[in-house]
Design a protein around this motif. Sequence first.
Motif, mmCIF file in Angstrom:
data_model
loop_
_atom_site.group_PDB
_atom_site.id
_atom_site.type_symbol
_atom_site.label_atom_id
_atom_site.label_comp_id
_atom_site.label_asym_id
_atom_site.label_seq_id
_atom_site.Cartn_x
_atom_site.Cartn_y
_atom_site.Cartn_z
ATOM 1 N N PHE A 12 0.844 -1.193 0.000
ATOM 2 C CA PHE A 12 0.000 0.000 0.000
ATOM 3 C C PHE A 12 0.873 1.235 0.000
ATOM 4 N N ASP A 13 0.358 2.295 -0.601
ATOM 5 C CA ASP A 13 1.076 3.569 -0.574
ATOM 6 C C ASP A 13 1.009 4.206 0.808
ATOM 7 N N TYR A 14 -0.133 4.026 1.466
ATOM 8 C CA TYR A 14 -0.325 4.600 2.801
ATOM 9 C C TYR A 14 -0.988 3.570 3.701
ATOM 10 N N ILE A 15 -0.567 3.553 4.951
ATOM 11 C CA ILE A 15 -1.225 2.736 5.970
ATOM 12 C C ILE A 15 -1.664 3.682 7.074
ATOM 13 N N ILE A 16 -2.955 3.712 7.332
ATOM 14 C CA ILE A 16 -3.533 4.569 8.374
ATOM 15 C C ILE A 16 -3.833 3.668 9.574
ATOM 16 N N VAL A 17 -3.245 3.982 10.703
ATOM 17 C CA VAL A 17 -3.469 3.193 11.916
ATOM 18 C C VAL A 17 -4.541 3.889 12.733
ATOM 19 N N GLY A 18 -5.711 3.277 12.789
ATOM 20 C CA GLY A 18 -6.845 3.838 13.511
ATOM 21 C C GLY A 18 -7.939 4.250 12.550
ATOM 22 N N GLY A 19 -9.087 3.595 12.664
ATOM 23 C CA GLY A 19 -10.225 3.882 11.788
ATOM 24 C C GLY A 19 -11.251 4.776 12.450
ATOM 25 N N GLY A 20 -10.787 5.662 13.330
ATOM 26 C CA GLY A 20 -11.679 6.645 13.938
ATOM 27 C C GLY A 20 -11.974 7.753 12.948
ATOM 28 N N THR A 21 -12.535 8.831 13.440
ATOM 29 C CA THR A 21 -12.919 9.930 12.563
ATOM 30 C C THR A 21 -11.740 10.451 11.753
ATOM 31 N N SER A 22 -10.656 10.771 12.415
ATOM 32 C CA SER A 22 -9.494 11.344 11.712
ATOM 33 C C SER A 22 -8.899 10.370 10.715
ATOM 34 N N GLY A 23 -8.664 9.133 11.156
ATOM 35 C CA GLY A 23 -8.085 8.142 10.258
ATOM 36 C C GLY A 23 -8.961 7.884 9.044
ATOM 37 N N SER A 24 -10.256 7.831 9.252
ATOM 38 C CA SER A 24 -11.182 7.585 8.148
ATOM 39 C C SER A 24 -11.210 8.749 7.161
ATOM 40 N N VAL A 25 -11.189 9.972 7.668
ATOM 41 C CA VAL A 25 -11.182 11.145 6.791
ATOM 42 C C VAL A 25 -9.892 11.197 5.983
ATOM 43 N N ILE A 26 -8.767 10.958 6.638
ATOM 44 C CA ILE A 26 -7.482 10.978 5.933
ATOM 45 C C ILE A 26 -7.452 9.910 4.851
ATOM 46 N N ALA A 27 -7.887 8.700 5.184
ATOM 47 C CA ALA A 27 -7.905 7.613 4.205
ATOM 48 C C ALA A 27 -8.799 7.958 3.023
ATOM 49 N N ASN A 28 -9.971 8.500 3.304
ATOM 50 C CA ASN A 28 -10.896 8.873 2.237
ATOM 51 C C ASN A 28 -10.286 9.924 1.321
ATOM 52 N N ARG A 29 -9.683 10.923 1.900
ATOM 53 C CA ARG A 29 -9.119 12.002 1.074
ATOM 54 C C ARG A 29 -7.941 11.509 0.244
ATOM 55 N N LEU A 30 -7.095 10.672 0.841
ATOM 56 C CA LEU A 30 -5.981 10.114 0.068
ATOM 57 C C LEU A 30 -6.492 9.287 -1.101
ATOM 58 N N ALA A 31 -7.472 8.441 -0.858
ATOM 59 C CA ALA A 31 -7.992 7.567 -1.906
ATOM 60 C C ALA A 31 -8.780 8.347 -2.960
ATOM 61 N N ALA A 32 -9.525 9.365 -2.525
ATOM 62 C CA ALA A 32 -10.380 10.108 -3.449
ATOM 63 C C ALA A 32 -9.604 11.100 -4.311
ATOM 64 N N HIS A 33 -8.489 11.617 -3.804
ATOM 65 C CA HIS A 33 -7.790 12.692 -4.508
ATOM 66 C C HIS A 33 -6.448 12.273 -5.094
ATOM 67 N N THR A 34 -6.111 11.012 -4.963
ATOM 68 C CA THR A 34 -4.873 10.504 -5.550
ATOM 69 C C THR A 34 -5.162 9.114 -6.115
ATOM 70 N N ASN A 35 -4.185 8.549 -6.752
ATOM 71 C CA ASN A 35 -4.310 7.162 -7.214
ATOM 72 C C ASN A 35 -3.681 6.213 -6.206
ATOM 73 N N ALA A 36 -3.485 6.678 -4.995
ATOM 74 C CA ALA A 36 -2.806 5.891 -3.973
ATOM 75 C C ALA A 36 -3.699 4.772 -3.445
ATOM 76 N N SER A 37 -3.050 3.698 -3.036
ATOM 77 C CA SER A 37 -3.768 2.634 -2.343
ATOM 78 C C SER A 37 -3.611 2.876 -0.846
ATOM 79 N N VAL A 38 -4.694 2.682 -0.114
ATOM 80 C CA VAL A 38 -4.717 3.017 1.313
ATOM 81 C C VAL A 38 -5.263 1.828 2.100
ATOM 82 N N LEU A 39 -4.574 1.493 3.177
ATOM 83 C CA LEU A 39 -5.027 0.456 4.099
ATOM 84 C C LEU A 39 -5.336 1.131 5.428
#
Length: 137
Positions: free
Chosen positions: A5-32
């Motif tokens: 994965f290009d990015y690994i977000i540790v924690g699926g709380g509000t912040s982690g979920s928003v960051i993951a969404n923005r990375l996936a929606a605005h880049t071609n990056a893969s996010v876990l």
Amino acid sequence: MSTQFDYIIVGGGTSGSVIANRLAAHTNASVLVLEAGRDAGFAPNVLVPGKYVTQLESDAEGLWKRHTTPQHDLEGRSLAQVSGKQLGGTSAVNYMAMARGPAADYNEWAKITGDDGWQWKNILPRMKADRKSTRLN
């Protein structure tokens, strides 16, 4: 499923979920997104106002239950510190409650960031508009 994965977000709380969404929606990056707890959708009481008491008493899978260090001003007692252990984090277990912070906090953030958009006089109308758009009819 990919093992890289290009990015690994540790924690699926509000912040982690928003960051993951923005990375996936605005880049071609893969996010876990890694979350220690469960999918909040498996806990129907989370979505029912008033049923949170049951959850606080018995939901070992969905809550981190920690205690503060003993407090001198509480005669040595410690306090329970509960937070969400599931997708959505503590926001998933806030029992549909909302509270606005004090105006001074927003004004301080505006000062620190140099962004007047954070000033209370600017943010309050946005909060009120958001609240109206999310009310149940």
